[in-house]
Design a protein around this motif. Structure first.
Motif, short mmCIF file in Angstrom:
data_model
loop_
_atom_site.label_atom_id
_atom_site.label_comp_id
_atom_site.label_asym_id
_atom_site.label_seq_id
_atom_site.Cartn_x
_atom_site.Cartn_y
_atom_site.Cartn_z
N GLU A 141 0.76 -1.23 0.03
CA GLU A 141 -0.09 -0.10 -0.02
C GLU A 141 0.97 1.40 -0.09
O GLU A 141 0.42 2.14 -0.64
CB GLU A 141 -1.01 0.05 1.34
CG GLU A 141 -2.06 -1.08 0.94
CD GLU A 141 -1.29 -2.42 1.72
OE1 GLU A 141 -2.16 -3.53 1.38
OE2 GLU A 141 -0.35 -2.44 2.23
N ALA A 142 1.84 1.43 0.61
CA ALA A 142 2.79 2.41 0.67
C ALA A 142 3.43 2.59 -0.52
O ALA A 142 3.66 3.63 -0.95
CB ALA A 142 3.97 2.34 1.93
N GLN A 148 2.41 5.62 -7.87
CA GLN A 148 1.52 6.66 -8.58
C GLN A 148 2.28 7.81 -9.02
O GLN A 148 2.38 8.39 -10.09
CB GLN A 148 0.42 6.93 -7.88
CG GLN A 148 -0.39 5.97 -7.65
CD GLN A 148 -1.72 6.02 -6.79
OE1 GLN A 148 -1.48 6.78 -5.86
NE2 GLN A 148 -2.71 5.31 -6.97
N LEU A 149 3.41 8.32 -8.29
CA LEU A 149 4.07 9.40 -8.45
C LEU A 149 5.34 9.39 -9.33
O LEU A 149 5.28 10.15 -10.40
CB LEU A 149 4.70 10.02 -7.00
CG LEU A 149 5.19 11.22 -7.06
CD1 LEU A 149 4.44 12.25 -7.62
CD2 LEU A 149 5.82 11.73 -5.57
N TYR A 150 5.94 8.25 -9.35
CA TYR A 150 6.96 7.92 -10.32
C TYR A 150 6.58 8.00 -11.69
O TYR A 150 7.07 8.47 -12.42
CB TYR A 150 8.31 7.14 -9.73
CG TYR A 150 7.77 5.81 -9.67
CD1 TYR A 150 7.55 4.85 -10.68
CD2 TYR A 150 7.83 5.03 -8.40
CE1 TYR A 150 7.41 3.55 -10.56
CE2 TYR A 150 7.70 3.60 -8.27
CZ TYR A 150 7.28 2.83 -9.52
OH TYR A 150 7.19 1.62 -9.34
N MET A 151 5.28 7.26 -11.88
CA MET A 151 4.80 6.99 -13.08
C MET A 151 4.25 8.31 -13.58
O MET A 151 4.24 8.65 -14.79
CB MET A 151 3.61 5.96 -12.97
CG MET A 151 4.04 4.49 -12.84
SD MET A 151 5.43 3.75 -13.94
CE MET A 151 4.56 4.04 -15.38
N LYS A 166 10.50 21.82 -15.37
CA LYS A 166 9.95 22.45 -14.10
C LYS A 166 9.04 21.57 -13.76
O LYS A 166 8.83 21.59 -12.34
CB LYS A 166 9.70 24.11 -14.59
CG LYS A 166 10.47 24.87 -14.86
CD LYS A 166 11.33 25.42 -13.57
CE LYS A 166 12.49 26.45 -13.83
NZ LYS A 166 13.47 26.51 -12.89
N ILE A 167 8.10 20.97 -14.72
CA ILE A 167 7.13 19.95 -14.20
C ILE A 167 7.59 18.79 -13.56
O ILE A 167 7.20 18.56 -12.46
CB ILE A 167 6.24 19.66 -15.44
CG1 ILE A 167 5.36 20.94 -15.99
CG2 ILE A 167 5.25 18.67 -14.85
CD1 ILE A 167 4.65 20.73 -17.26
N VAL A 168 8.54 18.43 -14.26
CA VAL A 168 9.38 17.20 -13.56
C VAL A 168 10.15 17.40 -12.17
O VAL A 168 9.93 16.88 -11.25
CB VAL A 168 10.10 16.58 -14.59
CG1 VAL A 168 11.08 15.52 -13.94
CG2 VAL A 168 9.82 15.91 -15.64
N GLY A 169 10.47 18.62 -12.03
CA GLY A 169 11.07 19.03 -11.01
C GLY A 169 10.21 19.19 -9.88
O GLY A 169 10.59 18.87 -8.48
N SER A 170 9.22 20.00 -10.14
CA SER A 170 7.72 20.08 -9.05
C SER A 170 7.42 18.71 -8.70
O SER A 170 7.04 18.55 -7.36
CB SER A 170 7.06 20.87 -9.59
OG SER A 170 7.29 22.23 -9.87
N LEU A 177 9.76 15.07 -0.68
CA LEU A 177 9.14 15.59 0.69
C LEU A 177 8.39 14.28 1.30
O LEU A 177 8.53 14.11 2.42
CB LEU A 177 8.05 16.61 0.30
CG LEU A 177 8.75 17.75 -0.03
CD1 LEU A 177 7.48 19.07 -0.33
CD2 LEU A 177 9.26 18.56 1.44
N LYS A 178 7.89 13.30 0.32
CA LYS A 178 7.15 12.14 0.72
C LYS A 178 8.54 11.46 1.39
O LYS A 178 8.03 10.50 2.37
CB LYS A 178 6.55 11.47 -0.26
CG LYS A 178 5.37 12.00 -0.49
CD LYS A 178 4.42 11.22 -1.66
CE LYS A 178 3.13 11.95 -1.85
NZ LYS A 178 2.12 11.65 -0.69
#
Length: 311
Positions: A141-142, A148-151, A166-170, A177-178
């Motif tokens: 689950e974690a 989901q984020l790396y995809m 910039k989008i990828v960096g954000s 942060l996670k």
């Protein structure tokens, strides 16, 4: 463990795979940030074990369905489903894979971090300075949260947007942060007790602080090797020997690479004049800065700025 090769110090994933004779068709030599399923990169090469090398880039590895083994600076770790693994530049390592379904590898250099993620990246995410951290094992689950984020990062990286970096960096800020929120409270670098590793980490922090102070107008010169040694009450020769032995690069190279990295970050800001960039980084004359930058990168500061602005 494979014999160490002092000559194998790739600047990018492309250079590493070219040196290892692995497929290159999915890689671009110009990419400062990459994300790939390792299965797609190693097509038909399993099982595979690399020789020892010292990359000059960062790695994040997200193992969803694969098994392998990673050796870094004489320490070995198993890579199993649900594992997240991170390494920073300059430390000897090998990697080996027995089977791969999905194992997503993200690589990036410091310039990408400074230009697209956070200008004071190491103060915000100090774990990026740590030489060796054990692989982090997550529940399904974690792990899904990170998947989901790396995809999503992978999808954006494949896009053609003028603002792609910039989008990828954000999105990568969210990833960091996670990781910081989930793991930093239990942070336990396994090399912390090793004197050499402590010296390297302190040097990297001092290097980062000096350049941060330069950029913020709190310092007016780049520290020399002797001054870094004095900060740790060490003889300059001893400090340089430790840094070169542990990272493969002498202090002068670390300083030069850091100068280039900060220069690229400042040159990416059109409002900052090239002359101001030079003075900010401790150059008495902008011509000296231009000569240094061209020697290190192969292009002038003005040409680099045009490339960045053109995107």
């Amino acid at each position: 463990m494979s014999p160490r090769s002092a000559d194998l110090i790739p600047e990018t994933l492309y250079e590493l795979y070219r040196s290892l004779g692995l497929p290159l068709d999915l890689l671009d030599a110009a990419d400062a940030f990459t994300i790939h399923n390792v299965r797609d990169l190693l097509r038909g090469e399993l099982p595979y074990t690399s020789p020892s090398y010292r990359p000059n880039f960062f790695n994040f590895l997200f193992v969803k369905d694969a098994r392998g083994r990673y050796t870094i600076d004489e320490m070995a770790f198993d890579l199993e489903p649900g594992t997240i693994y991170f390494t920073n530049p300059g430390v000897y390592r090998t990697f080996g894979w027995q089977e791969i379904g999905e194992a997503w590898l993200i690589t990036f250099n410091e310039s990408f971090l400074k230009e697209n993620v956070h200008p004071d990246i190491y103060s915000e995410f100090p774990f990026l300075l740590t030489e060796t951290i054990r692989p982090l094992r997550l529940s399904p689950e974690a792990f899904l949260e990170f998947e989901q984020l790396y995809m999503l990062i992978h999808s954006e990286q494949r896009g053609e947007s003028h603002f792609k970096n910039k989008i990828v960096g954000s999105l990568f800020v969210v990833m960091l942060l996670k990781i910081k929120a989930r793991f930093w409270a239990d942070y336990n670098p396994i090399s912390e007790g090793n004197r050499g590793s402590e010296i390297v980490k302190s040097f990297k922090r001092d290097l980062e602080k000096n350049f941060r102070d330069l950029v913020h107008g709190k310092a007016d010169k780049v520290l020399r090797a002797s001054e870094y040694a004095a900060l740790q009450s060490l003889h300059p020769s001893y400090l340089n020997n430790v840094i070169k032995s542990k990272t493969g690069k002498p202090i002068t190279t670390w300083i030069a690479e850091k100068t280039v990295s900060e220069a690229k970050s400042l040159l990416g800001q059109p409002a900052v004049a090239i002359k101001e960039v030079a003075y900010t980084l401790g150059f008495g004359e902008s011509t000296h800065f231009s000569a240094f930058f061209k020697k290190q990168t192969g292009c002038s500061p003005a040409d680099y700025r045009r490339q960045v602005v053109r995107g």
